[in-house]
Structures are given as structure tokens and as C-alpha cells.
Design a protein around this motif. Structure first.
Motif, PDB file in Angstrom:
ATOM      1  N   GLY A 136       0.782  -1.223   0.000  1.00  0.00           N
ATOM      2  CA  GLY A 136       0.000   0.000   0.000  1.00  0.00           C
ATOM      3  C   GLY A 136       0.815   1.275   0.000  1.00  0.00           C
ATOM      4  N   PHE A 137       2.047   1.229   0.545  1.00  0.00           N
ATOM      5  CA  PHE A 137       2.830   2.459   0.583  1.00  0.00           C
ATOM      6  C   PHE A 137       3.257   2.907  -0.814  1.00  0.00           C
ATOM      7  N   LEU A 138       3.028   2.058  -1.820  1.00  0.00           N
ATOM      8  CA  LEU A 138       3.359   2.429  -3.192  1.00  0.00           C
ATOM      9  C   LEU A 138       2.240   3.213  -3.878  1.00  0.00           C
ATOM     10  N   ARG A 139       1.103   3.386  -3.198  1.00  0.00           N
ATOM     11  CA  ARG A 139      -0.019   4.008  -3.895  1.00  0.00           C
ATOM     12  C   ARG A 139       0.281   5.417  -4.402  1.00  0.00           C
ATOM     13  N   PRO A 140       1.043   6.261  -3.682  1.00  0.00           N
ATOM     14  CA  PRO A 140       1.307   7.584  -4.257  1.00  0.00           C
ATOM     15  C   PRO A 140       2.101   7.520  -5.556  1.00  0.00           C
ATOM     16  N   VAL A 141       3.096   6.619  -5.611  1.00  0.00           N
ATOM     17  CA  VAL A 141       3.952   6.614  -6.794  1.00  0.00           C
ATOM     18  C   VAL A 141       3.296   5.956  -7.995  1.00  0.00           C
ATOM     19  N   VAL A 142       2.505   4.907  -7.775  1.00  0.00           N
ATOM     20  CA  VAL A 142       1.843   4.299  -8.931  1.00  0.00           C
ATOM     21  C   VAL A 142       0.799   5.247  -9.501  1.00  0.00           C
ATOM     22  N   ALA A 143       0.181   6.045  -8.617  1.00  0.00           N
ATOM     23  CA  ALA A 143      -0.787   7.030  -9.097  1.00  0.00           C
ATOM     24  C   ALA A 143      -0.087   8.132  -9.878  1.00  0.00           C
ATOM     25  N   GLU A 144       0.996   8.676  -9.312  1.00  0.00           N
ATOM     26  CA  GLU A 144       1.711   9.762  -9.976  1.00  0.00           C
ATOM     27  C   GLU A 144       2.381   9.301 -11.267  1.00  0.00           C
ATOM     28  N   ALA A 145       2.773   8.031 -11.313  1.00  0.00           N
ATOM     29  CA  ALA A 145       3.417   7.501 -12.516  1.00  0.00           C
ATOM     30  C   ALA A 145       2.410   7.166 -13.609  1.00  0.00           C
ATOM     31  N   GLY A 146       1.121   7.244 -13.293  1.00  0.00           N
ATOM     32  CA  GLY A 146       0.102   6.965 -14.295  1.00  0.00           C
ATOM     33  C   GLY A 146      -0.071   5.496 -14.608  1.00  0.00           C
ATOM     34  N   VAL A 147       0.391   4.627 -13.703  1.00  0.00           N
ATOM     35  CA  VAL A 147       0.319   3.187 -13.941  1.00  0.00           C
ATOM     36  C   VAL A 147      -1.064   2.641 -13.615  1.00  0.00           C
ATOM     37  N   VAL A 148      -1.758   3.254 -12.639  1.00  0.00           N
ATOM     38  CA  VAL A 148      -3.054   2.739 -12.196  1.00  0.00           C
ATOM     39  C   VAL A 148      -4.140   3.780 -12.431  1.00  0.00           C
ATOM     40  N   ALA A 149      -5.388   3.319 -12.342  1.00  0.00           N
ATOM     41  CA  ALA A 149      -6.530   4.175 -12.649  1.00  0.00           C
ATOM     42  C   ALA A 149      -7.412   4.372 -11.419  1.00  0.00           C
ATOM     43  N   PRO A 150      -8.110   5.508 -11.316  1.00  0.00           N
ATOM     44  CA  PRO A 150      -9.099   5.694 -10.249  1.00  0.00           C
ATOM     45  C   PRO A 150     -10.200   4.644 -10.365  1.00  0.00           C
ATOM     46  N   VAL A 151     -10.763   4.252  -9.210  1.00  0.00           N
ATOM     47  CA  VAL A 151     -11.738   3.156  -9.222  1.00  0.00           C
ATOM     48  C   VAL A 151     -13.049   3.514  -8.528  1.00  0.00           C
ATOM     49  N   GLN A 152     -13.273   4.791  -8.224  1.00  0.00           N
ATOM     50  CA  GLN A 152     -14.488   5.154  -7.492  1.00  0.00           C
ATOM     51  C   GLN A 152     -15.742   4.716  -8.235  1.00  0.00           C
ATOM     52  N   ASP A 153     -15.721   4.788  -9.562  1.00  0.00           N
ATOM     53  CA  ASP A 153     -16.912   4.434 -10.332  1.00  0.00           C
ATOM     54  C   ASP A 153     -17.279   2.963 -10.183  1.00  0.00           C
ATOM     55  N   ILE A 154     -16.287   2.070 -10.237  1.00  0.00           N
ATOM     56  CA  ILE A 154     -16.623   0.649 -10.118  1.00  0.00           C
ATOM     57  C   ILE A 154     -16.989   0.289  -8.679  1.00  0.00           C
ATOM     58  N   VAL A 155     -16.428   1.017  -7.703  1.00  0.00           N
ATOM     59  CA  VAL A 155     -16.793   0.782  -6.308  1.00  0.00           C
ATOM     60  C   VAL A 155     -18.220   1.261  -6.051  1.00  0.00           C
ATOM     61  N   ASP A 156     -18.599   2.393  -6.639  1.00  0.00           N
ATOM     62  CA  ASP A 156     -19.972   2.878  -6.505  1.00  0.00           C
ATOM     63  C   ASP A 156     -20.960   1.876  -7.099  1.00  0.00           C
ATOM     64  N   THR A 157     -20.608   1.311  -8.246  1.00  0.00           N
ATOM     65  CA  THR A 157     -21.473   0.311  -8.875  1.00  0.00           C
ATOM     66  C   THR A 157     -21.607  -0.923  -7.993  1.00  0.00           C
ATOM     67  N   TRP A 158     -20.499  -1.347  -7.416  1.00  0.00           N
ATOM     68  CA  TRP A 158     -20.502  -2.481  -6.487  1.00  0.00           C
ATOM     69  C   TRP A 158     -21.463  -2.217  -5.331  1.00  0.00           C
ATOM     70  N   GLN A 159     -21.380  -1.033  -4.753  1.00  0.00           N
ATOM     71  CA  GLN A 159     -22.236  -0.685  -3.618  1.00  0.00           C
ATOM     72  C   GLN A 159     -23.712  -0.679  -4.023  1.00  0.00           C
ATOM     73  N   GLU A 160     -24.000  -0.198  -5.214  1.00  0.00           N
ATOM     74  CA  GLU A 160     -25.386  -0.156  -5.684  1.00  0.00           C
ATOM     75  C   GLU A 160     -25.938  -1.555  -5.933  1.00  0.00           C
ATOM     76  N   GLU A 161     -25.125  -2.443  -6.504  1.00  0.00           N
ATOM     77  CA  GLU A 161     -25.608  -3.757  -6.903  1.00  0.00           C
ATOM     78  C   GLU A 161     -25.561  -4.791  -5.783  1.00  0.00           C
ATOM     79  N   ASP A 162     -24.705  -4.579  -4.788  1.00  0.00           N
ATOM     80  CA  ASP A 162     -24.601  -5.534  -3.676  1.00  0.00           C
ATOM     81  C   ASP A 162     -24.448  -4.765  -2.367  1.00  0.00           C
TER      82      ASP A 162
END
Length: 468
Positions: A131-157
Motif C-alpha cells: 500500500g505504501f506504493l499508492r502515491p507513486v503508482v498514481a503519480e506515474a500513471g500506472v493505475v486508474a481511479p476506481v471510485q466508479d466501479i466501487v460505486d457500482t458495487w455498492q449499488e448492486e450488492d
């Protein structure tokens, strides 16, 4: 305040350099198998969710490419974090998606991703990182935001989602964006020998950090030939126990930078110095790592220590019995009992969806992997295989599941685990972690130095990280 190295590429190179150094000091055993492992019962909610995803159509790149996603590549950090073949097969049956699984050492995985990206190679869809790598993977553009899929998860289950602890998401935030799922964590706890403390007339667990010191002193009196407290200070083995104990004692942080001059910082320095000055720790503590500590406790050569709950299994295998010989409780969050001073935090392994998954239109399907990994049957299976506890009441609030995994845990342990704060991390973590290890070594080696003088020597070094 941030220098040029904090560009995406510069950040990545800084982490790659540190990880390569760490790899030279450790031995790792990992299977590099592309097992396409396929594993007991996966929730039918996955099938419902998949139908909803396919029926609604995929947003963005998926619609542009108009290609059905039938395979996802998932890189795991450890073999024991990979679901069983039967569970992976069930995922494929319910979603129509095959999971191609690769096990990669987490210490090496980030640098692999950066080099693959720079070489123009396709990244896996889902990756598992510390988890301590989250700032660098975000800043490096390697990973994507996931709020949308988490919101969908919450709505469906909503029922299943509601059992997941908030720390799962709080520990995966960066710059106010949710970028992953920090679904497991390794919470430090206070292990103590109940039989030795009973010899000293102590029958209750420690409730404050002052108690911890008093209990170590009591063990020294009744067991003069053992090490009362298993503190370790060897550098190069990480600083999770330092960040965790500091946070619990009430040290304030600015990102990964501690305030050593505040009440919490002064208490922590004095605590470590007291352990050393009163010979409550090994005289070889600066050469000890967590394996020395853990092995010493299991071998009945140490009376107390800070470690994560699964170590209790090794203690029992060595013949120690819960309650009769030892017990464990969450770290105190009060220094003296007069107030609540700190918060429990823990390093969390985190799953991320890569930018490449988004580009090829597989983000929603990758989101189904998140749900799959938090399925109660999958989570319990992985915990029994050796993974850290999963942040969900679907497992930890179920007495049968908890008893299968770790009978020594009780409601107090689960409550502490479910209410953890955010582990202090930012872009400066690699440098701050190195300084933290050196500060710990210094405090052990200089037990008679005034705590404020220690802070005056070390705080400017931490603060200078911000100025580079």
C-alpha cells in the motif's frame, strides 16, 4: 516544495532504486508460475454483476473498441494470496472471464511495471502491491481511479459491500481519489507471556503504553534470563512497526514525516530509550530483525513483543497455549490511561486496476475481480492459506470463520482491526522510512540522551526531505 524527481518517471526511478537495494538484502521464495489457476464457492452476485455490466454496455474505451473481455491478467504478490483453482474456475463459469494469474514478488513488481510501460509492453489488468506504493503508482500513471466501479458495487450488492471496513478504501486514497482496494492488513499487536506475568502477580492485559513498560519490568524481575521485550532495530527491514507504534502512541504525522517534538514524538523516543536503558531489550537489538524477535518469542526466550496475529500459530506449534502461556491484544492507543492519544494503523496490501485495463476497455470486468477477492469464501480460504486478515465482517464477524482462522482473536481484536486509521504515507515515504530506521537505531544506542535533544537532531533531517 517537490523537486524535479517527483515527476512520474523520477518517482518511479526512486522506488526502483530502493527496491533493488532491498532485494539485495533479502531472500524471497516465489513461484513464477502462470498457473491460469482456476478456485470453493464464489458468490452468485458476481454473475448478476457481470450481467448488469454486459447489459448496460461498457463506458469509454470499451464502447469504442466494442470487444468482449473474456480474459483478465492478474498479478499477485504472494502465492498464498491467489484463490484456489476451484474458486477461479467458478469465477470463469459465472462471468465468462478467465483469470490468467501470475505470482510476482511484491518487492520487485513495481519496477517491472515501470520497465514494461517504458518498453511499450502491455501491463496486467490487476496488480497487487504494498500500500505504501499508492502515491507513486498514481503519480506515474500506472493505475486508474476506481471510485466508479466501487460505486457500482455498492449499488448492486449493498449488503455485501456494507460489511467491508472503511479502511479498505481510506488506505487506498491519494490526492482525494480512490485508486485501489486495500483489502488486507497486518495489524501489530502486543504479545505477552501470561504465565510469566502471573508469577509477578499480573493477570490483566496491558491497557496503556505505560503498562507495557511496567509489564516488561515485571518479566525481568521474575525471568532474569530472558529478554523482557523483543524490540528490534536492524536497518534494511522496513519500518512498519515504527510507524504503527508511533501512530498508536499519538505521534502526529505530516504525510510520512513524524513530529518528534510533539508530546507523542517525545513519548515514543523516551519509550524506546527506556527499553534500552533499563535493559528490557536485547543488547544486540541493533542487529536484530523481526525474525530474531519472532523466533525468540516462540522459543520462550522473549516475554513481550509487537507482531501480527498469525505469529500466534507458530507459538502454538512450538507448544505454547493461548491464555495458559501467552496472549495478544491490540496495541494501546493511550500512553498513560488519562486520554486516548493515538490510532491503530497497519500497512495494507492493495489491489489496483492498471491504466492499460482501462485503455483496452476492461475496467468494469477488472472491478469484478475486486468483488471476487472479497467474497467471504475466497477471503477465508486465503486467510487459512496464510494471507493477512481481510477487511470484512463477512468473515471476521462470523464466529465459525473466525474460529477456523484464528481462535485466539476475540471481539476486541476484531473491533480494533475494523476501526483502523490511515497508514501515514506520501511521495516522501522511501526517504522517510530510511530515516525512521536510523532514528530507531539511534534511540536504542543512545538511551541517556535527552529526548528533546534527540528530536532536535533528527527532526531537521526529516523536514529536509520536504525541501529537496
Amino acid at each position: 516544495m517537490y523537486g524535479a524527481w517527483r515527476s512520474a518517471y523520477g518517482i518511479a526511478e526512486a522506488y526502483v532504486s530502493r527496491e533493488e537495494t532491498m532485494l539485495n538484502t533479502k531472500t524471497h521464495e516465489f513461484a513464477d508460475a502462470r498457473v491460469c489457476s482456476k478456485i470453493p464457492r464464489c458468490s452468485a452476485a458476481l454473475a448478476v454483476a457481470m450481467a448488469a455490466v454486459m447489459g448496460a454496455g461498457l463506458p469509454g474505451p470499451a464502447q469504442a473498441q466494442d470487444e468482449e473481455v473474456t480474459e483478465l491478467s492478474v498479478w499477485f504478490a504472494r502465492e498464498y494470496t491467489v484463490p484456489s483453482r476451484e474458486q477461479l474456475d467458478r469465477f470463469e463459469q459465472e462471468t465468462g472471464i478467465t483469470l490468467s494469474v501470475d505470482v510476482q514478488p511484491s518487492d520487485n513488481l513495481f519496477q517491472q511495471l515501470i520497465r514494461m510501460r517504458d518498453a511499450g509492453l502491455e501491463l496486467p489488468d490487476v496488480v497487487h502491491l504494498d500500500g505504501f506504493l499508492r502515491p507513486v503508482v498514481a503519480e506515474a500513471g500506472v493505475v486508474a481511479p476506481v471510485q466508479d466501479i466501487v460505486d457500482t458495487w455498492q449499488e448492486e450488492d449493498p449488503e455485501g459491500f456494507g460489511q467491508i471496513y472503511e479502511a479498505t478504501w481510506n488506505d487506498a486514497m491519494w490526492n482525494d481519489e480512490l485508486i485501489g482496494m486495500a483489502n488486507t492488513a497486518s495489524m501489530e499487536e502486543v504479545f505477552f507471556r501470561t504465565d510469566w506475568l502471573e508469577e509477578a502477580g499480573i493477570t490483566e492485559p496491558p491497557e496503556t503504553w505505560d503498562d507495557v513498560l511496567e509489564y516488561a519490568r515485571a518479566i525481568k524481575e521474575v525471568q532474569p534470563d530472558v529478554v523482557p521485550f523483543g524490540w528490534w532495530a536492524q536497518r534494511g527491514n522496513g519500518a512498519n512497526h515504527l510507524y504503527s507504534s508511533m501512530s498508536a502512541m499519538g505521534v502526529e504525522f505530516d504525510g510520512s514525516i513524524p513530529d518528534l517534538r510533539g508530546e507523542g514524538g517525545q513519548y515514543w523516543i523516551d519509550f524506546v530509550q527506556t527499553l534500552s536503558r533499563e535493559e528490557l531489550i536485547s543488547p544486540e537489538a541493533v542487529a536484530w530483525n523481526d525474525d530474531n524477535m519472532r523466533g525468540g518469542f516462540v522459543a520462550s526466550n522473549i516475554g513481550m513483543m509487537l507482531d501480527s496475529a498469525p505469529t500466534s500459530v507458530g507459538a502454538q506449534d512450538a507448544g505454547l497455549e493461548p491464555d495458559t502461556n501467552f496472549n495478544l491484544v491490540p496495541m494501546p492507543t493511550s500512553r498513560s490511561g488519562e486520554s486516548e492519544d493515538g490510532v491503530i494503523v497497519a500497512p495494507a496490501r492493495t489491489f489496483f486496476i492498471t491504466a492499460d485495463a482501462v485503455e483496452r476497455g476492461a475496467k468494469d470486468e477488472a472491478g469484478l475481480v475486486f468483488r471476487f477477492l472479497m467474497d467471504p469464501d475466497v477471503a477465508l480460504y486465503l486467510m487459512l492459506e496464510g494471507a493477512d486478515p481481510h477487511r470484512t465482517d463477512a468473515v471476521l464477524a462470523d464466529p465459525d470463520s473466525l474460529n477456523q482462522w484464528l481462535p485466539i482473536w476475540d471481539e476486541d481484536n476484531v473491533e480494533a482491526f475494523s476501526n483502523m486509521g490511515v497508514f501515514p504515507v506520501d511521495l516522501d515515504f522511501p526517504e522517510a522510512e530510511d530515516l525512521m530506521e536510523r532514528l530507531n537505531e539511534f534511540a536504542v544506542a543512545n538511551p541517556d540522551m535527552d529526548p528533546m535533544a534527540v528530536a532536535d537532531e533528527w527532526q531537521p533531517q526529516f523536514d529536509s526531505i520536504r525541501e529537496d
